[in-house]
Design an enzyme around this catalytic site. Sequence first.
Site, mmCIF file in Angstrom:
data_model
loop_
_atom_site.group_PDB
_atom_site.id
_atom_site.type_symbol
_atom_site.label_atom_id
_atom_site.label_comp_id
_atom_site.label_asym_id
_atom_site.label_seq_id
_atom_site.Cartn_x
_atom_site.Cartn_y
_atom_site.Cartn_z
ATOM 1 N N SER A 64 0.830 -1.193 0.000
ATOM 2 C CA SER A 64 0.000 0.000 0.000
ATOM 3 C C SER A 64 0.876 1.259 0.000
ATOM 4 O O SER A 64 1.757 1.406 -0.847
ATOM 5 C CB SER A 64 -0.951 -0.038 1.205
ATOM 6 O OG SER A 64 -1.971 0.919 1.076
ATOM 7 N N ASP A 193 -8.844 -6.326 -4.503
ATOM 8 C CA ASP A 193 -8.576 -5.207 -3.603
ATOM 9 C C ASP A 193 -9.664 -4.150 -3.785
ATOM 10 O O ASP A 193 -9.856 -3.628 -4.883
ATOM 11 C CB ASP A 193 -7.198 -4.616 -3.927
ATOM 12 C CG ASP A 193 -6.707 -3.652 -2.864
ATOM 13 O OD1 ASP A 193 -7.550 -3.044 -2.177
ATOM 14 O OD2 ASP A 193 -5.482 -3.505 -2.727
ATOM 15 N N HIS A 221 -7.158 -6.220 -0.096
ATOM 16 C CA HIS A 221 -6.068 -5.287 0.192
ATOM 17 C C HIS A 221 -5.105 -5.841 1.239
ATOM 18 O O HIS A 221 -3.890 -5.746 1.081
ATOM 19 C CB HIS A 221 -6.642 -3.949 0.668
ATOM 20 C CG HIS A 221 -5.613 -2.865 0.757
ATOM 21 N ND1 HIS A 221 -4.984 -2.341 -0.349
ATOM 22 C CD2 HIS A 221 -5.091 -2.207 1.832
ATOM 23 C CE1 HIS A 221 -4.123 -1.407 0.023
ATOM 24 N NE2 HIS A 221 -4.167 -1.310 1.343
#
Length: 240
Positions: A64, A193, A221
């Site tokens: 991320s 995600d 995610h």
Amino acid sequence: MEPGAGTNLCPCSSYRVTRSLPWTWGAAGSTPSSSTRFPPSPTTSSRCWISWLLFLITVIFGHSYGGIPISLAMENFPGKISVAVFVSAYMPNCSDPPATLIQEFLKRSSTNSLMDCEITFDHQTSQKLPISAAFGPEYMAKMYANCPSEDLELAKTMVRPSLIFLEELSKTCLLSEERYGAVKRCYVICEEDEVMEEEFQRYIIEKSPPEDVVSIAGAGHMIMLAKPQELCSCLTELIS
């Protein structure tokens, strides 16, 4: 490597080297023997400690927003990193400031998609850039989709505002082809995600093509919690 005595597998656990490792060991350039233990004891020579630390950062992993700091690490220490793995992460290129990807993500995100996130803006500047964000419980439910419910509940108790550093990351020349571009990059796509959607991940890859791309079906995610075995197998294959 195999774990040493005991069952504690935290990062500070001892490990026994069972094969030669790609580092220079001391002035003579020899490799550690099969009886060498890691981490070294406090009385071990400084060369041994340095070699152990270099081994630890041979492969770096960013998930991320974590793709930004590992990119800066690649720029600063290209000779100490053999592979950088980006997992559903921001992966900048050398032409645009890293903040460009964050701005693109925010541009693609509707107000409804951000749900109950609390975003703080800097009203003292003309651009009014976002300076921090705190995830709300509804947004976190989307982030932790496909994860065990106890992981989501634990994460909710640990939420804190996170700085975005958009102004600092808007500077040019933070990354160079000679340093950042010299490190091998791999990207892992999380197909389901709901935060950094697959379309945006592929946009990142198109803007900054890595050497390897792997796609994991059914991965949300927080893939490290939802599909740890698949991620582990993928990472092992990428860095082998």
